[in-house]
Write an enzyme that holds these catalytic residues in place. Structure first.
Site, short mmCIF file in Angstrom:
data_model
loop_
_atom_site.label_atom_id
_atom_site.label_comp_id
_atom_site.label_asym_id
_atom_site.label_seq_id
_atom_site.Cartn_x
_atom_site.Cartn_y
_atom_site.Cartn_z
CD GLN A 164 -2.90 0.97 2.40
OE1 GLN A 164 -3.80 0.14 2.33
NE2 GLN A 164 -2.73 1.75 3.45
CD GLU A 206 -2.63 7.79 2.14
OE1 GLU A 206 -1.40 7.69 2.33
OE2 GLU A 206 -3.48 7.32 2.91
CG ASP A 243 0.54 0.41 5.59
OD1 ASP A 243 0.49 -0.78 5.98
OD2 ASP A 243 -0.43 1.19 5.70
CD GLU A 286 0.91 1.46 8.78
OE1 GLU A 286 1.74 2.38 8.62
OE2 GLU A 286 -0.30 1.60 8.56
CG ASP A 313 -3.30 1.00 10.12
OD1 ASP A 313 -4.21 1.38 10.88
OD2 ASP A 313 -3.30 1.27 8.90
CE LYS A 338 -4.75 4.69 9.47
NZ LYS A 338 -5.06 3.42 8.76
NE ARG A 367 -7.97 5.68 8.28
CZ ARG A 367 -8.64 4.66 8.80
NH1 ARG A 367 -9.17 4.77 10.01
NH2 ARG A 367 -8.77 3.51 8.14
CB SER A 368 -6.60 6.78 2.06
OG SER A 368 -7.74 6.05 2.46
CE LYS A 389 1.15 5.32 6.47
NZ LYS A 389 0.36 4.08 6.58
#
Ligand code: PGA
Ligand code: ZN
Length: 434
Positions: A164, A206, A243, A286, A313, A338, A367-368, A389
């Site tokens: 990802q 992102e 990640d 991650e 995560d 998060k 978040r995305s 991040k």
């Protein structure tokens, strides 16, 4: 104390063009606090529910139900409460929805409200949010170390590659500005390489380059080449962070890399990632295995936990109980924070503290699906000693958070920049000492 006068929800739109929840918390003296809920695409199954209306309109993603939670259920309960008492306000919200995943109110409703209260209390005290957070929780603030995406992937890039996030960290930098400079060089070097191969095709969700690669490892090779093209020696000032988001391509200990048309079990995945850890200067990784693969996570941590940061995560979903359980089982050595996975500020801070108390790393994360909300830049700073991040180095919903850190650093001083410290004892830290 300054009492909360009103709490009001508003539908606004996120970086993917989807509706999301904004909340205004107004105090009796007129002071305003405002925050917006972000939205994930690769979500853990145990994180707070993002309440959406369903149906056909707006692709089922409208948030009128969550807005009703704010206006009709949460607002009356919070009216008259002290905005400075974040714990009491969050407890009041929680008492309205005892379901474990906040299905009734919606995590999007609770997180925007909880953060808006934090903003209101900070504004009322005449302090920047990071300072309010540090004071409220008795922390020493510090400018966080970022991890910044160069290539997107997985659920954020139409699954064009399986992994990802291909990111860099610049723990060898002396300040946040220096991280930004180095990232600019690496990001555009990566773009030049892609252009040279005829593979430049815009950006992923992102803001990282769109990943046209023939294998997942080719993305890593290209990242390494970009770091070198930027004039850096990989593993010195700049390191790689990944990640894997393995829950997105794995279930019940079986993993399928679609790009390479390969299926493997947990131990084969761990072998493959172990090979990458040997071949590339990777300092953090991650979700190397799926959220339903605790044996795999324990094994991965046993093999590599002394030299790489292993961040949970989807595996830990910002849940303090899951962090403590993982600590007892020696799985992971760091947690992603998060706020919308937990659903309130208080729960997120509890998780952050549970991590740090055991010497774990803690990475506050966007978040995305994001917005102009910069709360996380302040949280990461105020809680101190952490990492941040936010996605990549383009698109304003990302840059607004990096730029906020620069403003914070101007106030707080670059001597507080986290730099290499939290990576001590990791692969990178040992390289530095050797
Ligand atoms: P998400 O991705 O916001 O889509 O869940 C971010 C991450 O996995 O770190
Ligand atoms: Zn993740």
């Amino acid at each position: 104390m300054t009492a909360i006068k009103s709490v009001k929800g508003r539908r606004v739109w996120d970086s993917r063009g989807n509706p999301t929840v904004e909340v205004d918390v107004r105090l009796e003296n007129g002071v305003l606090g405002r925050a917006i809920a972000p939205a994930g695409a690769s979500r853990g199954t145990r994180e707070a529910i993002d309440l959406r209306d369903g149906g056909n309109a707006l692709r089922g993603k409208d948030v009128t139900t969550a807005l009703k939670s704010v206006d009709d259920v949460i607002a009356p309960a919070l009216a008259g409460m002290d905005a400075a008492d974040q714990a009491a306000a969050d407890a009041a919200i929680l008492s309205l929805d005892p379901s474990p995943l906040k299905e009734t109110l919606g995590g999007n409703a609770t997180v925007a409200t909880s953060l808006a209260i934090l903003h209101a209390a900070a504004a009322d005290a005449g302090r920047p949010l990071w300072r309010h957070v540090a004071d409220l929780y008795g922390c020493t603030p510090s400018v966080p170390l970022p991890e910044i995406q160069i290539f997107g992937g997985g659920a954020h890039a139409g699954r064009r590659v399986d992994i990802q996030d291909f990111m860099i960290m610049v723990p060898g930098a002396g300040s946040f500005d220096e991280v930004m400079e180095v990232t600019n060089e690496v990001y555009f070097a990566a773009g030049d390489i892609m252009a040279g191969k005829g593979r430049l095709a815009g950006v992923a969700d992102e803001g990282g380059w769109w990943p046209i690669f023939d294998s997942n490892e080719e993305a890593l090779e290209t990242l390494l080449a970009a770091i070198e093209k930027a004039g850096e020696k990989p593993g010195e000032r700049v390191v790689i962070s990944l990640d894997i988001a393995a829950s997105e391509f794995g279930k019940d200990g079986r993993y399928r890399l679609a790009l390479e048309d390969r299926e493997m079990d947990s131990s084969a995945l761990i072998d493959m990632l172990g090979g990458w850890l040997k071949a590339y200067p990777i300092a953090a990784i991650e979700d190397p295995v799926g959220e339903d693969d605790p044996d795999g996570m324990r094994e991965f941590t046993r093999l590599f936990g002394d030299r790489v940061q292993i961040i949970g995560d989807d595996y830990l979903v910002t849940n303090a109980a899951l962090v403590r359980e993982a600590q007892a089982q020696a799985a992971c050595n760091a947690v992603l924070i998060k706020v919308n996975q937990a659903g309130t500020v208080s729960e997120s801070v509890e998780t952050f503290r549970a991590a740090r108390a055991a010497g774990w790393g803690a990475v506050v994360s966007a978040r995305s699906g994001e917005t102009e909300d910069v709360s996380i830049s302040h949280l990461a700073t105020g809680l101190g000693g952490g990492q941040l991040k936010v996605g990549s180095f383009t698109r304003s919903e990302r840059m607004v958070k990096w730029n906020e850190c620069l403003r914070i650093q101007d106030e707080l001083g670059s001597d507080t920049f986290v730099g290499g410290a939290p990576l001590d004892g990791t692969w990178w830290g040992k390289q530095q000492r050797a």
